[in-house]
Design a protein around this motif. Structure first.
Motif, PDB file in Angstrom:
ATOM      1  N   VAL A   4       0.837  -1.202   0.000  1.00 28.95           N
ATOM      2  CA  VAL A   4       0.000   0.000   0.000  1.00 28.95           C
ATOM      3  C   VAL A   4       0.872   1.253   0.000  1.00 28.95           C
ATOM      4  O   VAL A   4       0.636   2.203  -0.752  1.00 28.95           O
ATOM      5  CB  VAL A   4      -0.950  -0.006   1.213  1.00 28.95           C
ATOM      6  N   TRP A   5       1.904   1.265   0.865  1.00 26.62           N
ATOM      7  CA  TRP A   5       2.808   2.413   0.882  1.00 26.62           C
ATOM      8  C   TRP A   5       3.467   2.617  -0.477  1.00 26.62           C
ATOM      9  O   TRP A   5       3.597   3.739  -0.954  1.00 26.62           O
ATOM     10  CB  TRP A   5       3.888   2.205   1.946  1.00 26.62           C
ATOM     11  N   SER A   7       2.307   1.971  -3.327  1.00 27.30           N
ATOM     12  CA  SER A   7       1.357   2.484  -4.315  1.00 27.30           C
ATOM     13  C   SER A   7       1.164   3.989  -4.223  1.00 27.30           C
ATOM     14  O   SER A   7       0.588   4.605  -5.125  1.00 27.30           O
ATOM     15  CB  SER A   7       0.005   1.789  -4.138  1.00 27.30           C
ATOM     16  N   THR A   8       1.631   4.618  -3.130  1.00 32.33           N
ATOM     17  CA  THR A   8       1.362   6.049  -2.936  1.00 32.33           C
ATOM     18  C   THR A   8       2.400   6.964  -3.576  1.00 32.33           C
ATOM     19  O   THR A   8       2.170   8.164  -3.676  1.00 32.33           O
ATOM     20  CB  THR A   8       1.301   6.382  -1.434  1.00 32.33           C
ATOM     21  N   MET A 199      -4.798   7.966   0.552  1.00 37.49           N
ATOM     22  CA  MET A 199      -3.593   7.939   1.379  1.00 37.49           C
ATOM     23  C   MET A 199      -3.912   8.123   2.861  1.00 37.49           C
ATOM     24  O   MET A 199      -3.168   7.662   3.717  1.00 37.49           O
ATOM     25  CB  MET A 199      -2.607   9.008   0.891  1.00 37.49           C
ATOM     26  N   ALA A 203      -3.630   4.077   3.119  1.00 38.50           N
ATOM     27  CA  ALA A 203      -2.190   4.103   3.392  1.00 38.50           C
ATOM     28  C   ALA A 203      -1.862   4.746   4.730  1.00 38.50           C
ATOM     29  O   ALA A 203      -0.745   4.589   5.231  1.00 38.50           O
ATOM     30  CB  ALA A 203      -1.460   4.853   2.270  1.00 38.50           C
ATOM     31  N   ALA A 207      -2.878   1.332   7.203  1.00 40.14           N
ATOM     32  CA  ALA A 207      -1.505   0.846   7.332  1.00 40.14           C
ATOM     33  C   ALA A 207      -0.997   0.960   8.761  1.00 40.14           C
ATOM     34  O   ALA A 207      -0.296   0.069   9.256  1.00 40.14           O
ATOM     35  CB  ALA A 207      -0.590   1.609   6.385  1.00 40.14           C
ATOM     36  N   GLU A 230       9.017  -2.065   0.475  1.00 40.85           N
ATOM     37  CA  GLU A 230       8.284  -0.879   0.015  1.00 40.85           C
ATOM     38  C   GLU A 230       8.801  -0.340  -1.313  1.00 40.85           C
ATOM     39  O   GLU A 230       8.014  -0.110  -2.239  1.00 40.85           O
ATOM     40  CB  GLU A 230       8.331   0.213   1.079  1.00 40.85           C
TER      41      GLU A 230
END
Length: 281
Positions: A4-5, A7-8, A199, A203, A207, A230
């Motif tokens: 997820v991180w 993807s940001t 986010m 995220a 997260a 990551e």
């Protein structure tokens, strides 16, 4: 969580180009904190006073790390920033050894070396020691300290409450950083709002919840190695979205990072993770 991180990165690059960095962080973490408080306020009330103070300390560490990292990114290239930020994988076992007097197996140190080399291949395209590098290195130190402290203090049954306290304090730190220009500026358009909400809720809040729960079961050094995936995910999303192309450095660096993760995961454990984390609590 690290996926997820990862993807940001593309989203953050677009949003911070249209609104101030501190304002973006303030809005993002305020939304995340509000959502978590609505869902988990009862869990916060159940926390002991000691855990409340620990959550505040963890939030300050993470919030200051976010500010330093983002400020440093404004002064150096993203590739150098990514590598220097990833140095928390080196700081984590060092801090655990110094602060918690934990003995690290030789395989963990080998994994740290592999992960560091992998991060360098993935993201280092030139290195100069300037103010931006020092700011980012300071953020990596704070992230390493956050990982060690969270692993030592986190309990699975308190994950909801502790995560909510952390997020509220992170939001406060970021809001204080916007006071110099009169408070946070909101995202400029619908696309920016969608990115910020993703986010903040996925995220950010999601997260943080996953990390707090997972580190109740995982020693800090092992968590740090897993988190080095990551940049691997960041590279994969960048390629998938057409903003980057596959290179030999990407393939070799990703292989080294994943190799380091599995090296630590396959290391025989002397005691169960929960006992290893909580023997002094």
């Amino acid at each position: 969580m690290t996926a997820v991180w990862g993807s940001t990165f593309v989203l953050i690059k677009d949003v911070v180009g249209r609104m101030p960095v501190a304002d973006f962080l303030a809005v993002r973490f305020t939304v995340a904190a509000a959502a978590m408080f609505v869902l988990f306020h009862r869990h916060v009330v159940r926390l002991e006073r000691r855990q409340l103070w620990r959550g505040c300390a963890l939030g300050v560490l993470y919030g200051c790390g976010q500010m330093l990292q983002t400020r440093g990114l404004a002064l150096i290239s993203p590739s150098v920033s990514g590598f220097v930020t990833g140095m928390y994988v080196v700081f984590t076992p060092l801090l655990a050894t110094i602060l918690l007097r934990q003995r690290m197996p030789a395989t963990v140190w080998l994994a740290v070396g592999l992960a560091t080399l992998g991060l360098a291949l993935l993201s280092l395209n030139g290195f100069s020691v300037d103010l931006g590098v020092w700011l980012t290195l300071a953020s990596a130190l704070l992230y390493g300290l956050h990982i060690v402290a969270l692993g030592h203090w986190s309990r699975a049954e308190e994950a909801f409450g502790l995560s909510t306290v952390q997020m509220a304090v992170i939001a406060l730190v970021c809001l204080l950083a916007t006071l110099g220009h009169g408070g946070p500026v909101l995202p400029p358009d619908r696309g920016a709002w969608i990115a910020v909400l993703y986010m903040a809720l996925v995220a950010g809040a999601g997260a943080m919840l996953m990390q707090t729960w997972a580190q109740a079961h995982l020693p800090a050094s092992r968590a740090a190695i897993v988190m080095t995936t990551e940049p691997v995910f960041a590279a994969a999303f960048a390629v998938a979205l057409g903003s980057d192309v596959v290179t030999w450095r990407m393939l070799c660096g990703g292989a080294l990072v994943l190799g380091a993760m599995y090296l630590v995961e396959l290391t025989p454990r002397r005691q169960p993770p929960a006992e290893a984390i909580h023997h002094e609590v």
